[in-house]
Scaffold this active site. Sequence first.
Site, PDB file in Angstrom:
ATOM      1  N   SER A 158      13.284 -10.512  12.983  1.00  0.00           N
ATOM      2  CA  SER A 158      12.453 -11.256  13.932  1.00  0.00           C
ATOM      3  C   SER A 158      12.074 -12.660  13.480  1.00  0.00           C
ATOM      4  O   SER A 158      11.417 -13.392  14.236  1.00  0.00           O
ATOM      5  CB  SER A 158      11.177 -10.465  14.240  1.00  0.00           C
ATOM      6  OG  SER A 158      11.461  -9.382  15.085  1.00  0.00           O
ATOM      7  N   LYS A 211      12.795 -15.342  15.924  1.00  0.00           N
ATOM      8  CA  LYS A 211      11.927 -15.789  17.020  1.00  0.00           C
ATOM      9  C   LYS A 211      11.393 -17.200  16.817  1.00  0.00           C
ATOM     10  O   LYS A 211      10.935 -17.837  17.785  1.00  0.00           O
ATOM     11  CB  LYS A 211      10.786 -14.785  17.207  1.00  0.00           C
ATOM     12  CG  LYS A 211      11.249 -13.416  17.725  1.00  0.00           C
ATOM     13  CD  LYS A 211      10.082 -12.492  17.951  1.00  0.00           C
ATOM     14  CE  LYS A 211      10.505 -11.151  18.553  1.00  0.00           C
ATOM     15  NZ  LYS A 211      11.180 -10.265  17.595  1.00  0.00           N
ATOM     16  N   SER A 228       5.312 -10.342  17.463  1.00  0.00           N
ATOM     17  CA  SER A 228       6.750 -10.089  17.397  1.00  0.00           C
ATOM     18  C   SER A 228       7.220  -9.193  18.537  1.00  0.00           C
ATOM     19  O   SER A 228       8.058  -8.306  18.343  1.00  0.00           O
ATOM     20  CB  SER A 228       7.121  -9.471  16.045  1.00  0.00           C
ATOM     21  OG  SER A 228       8.453  -9.786  15.700  1.00  0.00           O
ATOM     22  N   LYS A 264       6.159 -16.097  10.137  1.00  0.00           N
ATOM     23  CA  LYS A 264       6.850 -15.096  10.961  1.00  0.00           C
ATOM     24  C   LYS A 264       7.313 -13.965  10.071  1.00  0.00           C
ATOM     25  O   LYS A 264       7.839 -14.180   8.976  1.00  0.00           O
ATOM     26  CB  LYS A 264       8.044 -15.703  11.697  1.00  0.00           C
ATOM     27  CG  LYS A 264       8.654 -14.753  12.721  1.00  0.00           C
ATOM     28  CD  LYS A 264       7.708 -14.556  13.894  1.00  0.00           C
ATOM     29  CE  LYS A 264       8.064 -13.327  14.743  1.00  0.00           C
ATOM     30  NZ  LYS A 264       7.671 -12.071  14.100  1.00  0.00           N
TER      31      LYS A 264
END
Length: 338
Positions: A118, A121, A173, A278
């Site tokens: 993720s 993203k 997320s 992140k």
Amino acid sequence: MRLNRLWLFALAVIFAVGAMANAPAIAANKDKQQAKTTTKAATKTGTKTSKKPKTVRVTVTRSTEPVVPARPSLATALGLRGQHDDLNLKSSVAMVVNQDTKEVYFEKNPSVSLPIASITKLMTAMVVLDAKMPLDETLVINSEDVASYRSSRLAGGTVLTREEALLLALMSSENRAAYTLGRNYPGGVSSFVGAMNRKAKELGMDHSHFADPTGLMSENVATAEDLTRMLSAAYQYKTIREFSTWPDLTMVIAKRPQKFLNTNRLVRSGDMNIGLQKTGFINAAGKCLVMQARVNNTPLLLVFLDSVGTQSRFADAVRVRDWYERMPSGAQPIRRLM
């Protein structure tokens, strides 16, 4: 008189024998009563324990037993997991870079392309914001979004704005939120993925590739060096800085309030001065974390890939912070990124 004495002696013997016969039963009854008392005490203790407030852990109790995932990550297959380094990190890949000078102060397998889950993203967010589509435009989670990820609180038919979808994708997320951002891009998901790879090339991420907006596909890969470039670029977007470090959010979905939390425990605990972050996880990638954080008044780009265990990536970040805080002034970097 002698007869009376004999009767008294006989009665005494009878009572003594009866007492001996009943002793085990009495003892058993006492044991049962003690067991009941102990059980009640244990039940009360368990209830009290469950009411203790939860605290955010930023350290890890390390087990001497190796952690072997059900499906080995790519880093494990390449023999990177478990390699020793000077900071005793549990991440197979790590990098610490001064954001301003591009000087590298720590690195561990920085040039290996691995799945990034993720962390993808961040690129998704940059492509969405570069397109300058209205953030207040209404998006609807449809069957294609639902099929992208089976577990989500964003059920089919959920209505949210592009801004809300971006916030959920970066903060908690949310995979369906990320996918619907790509699906609502001009030309759909395939066009969106093309824009992601063009953006990567513009940033000099020469050893990276993107295959979907969520990071669920293991074909989303990058090196630690490339991720420091992506981190530095993402930091230039105020929206990404704010949304990725938002602690929590409550949204009304299907007429019910739903609370979403930031996936980064360090953000929720306030333990570090984090400007952007992140997290990520799929089996092929292991536990991942990238952050921009200020340590000793220095903006650092931190990358941790394929970390072992749920807490280890956060513990690695804290360990790096403590190490950098102790670093003597004038310490020389390993090299400088080009």
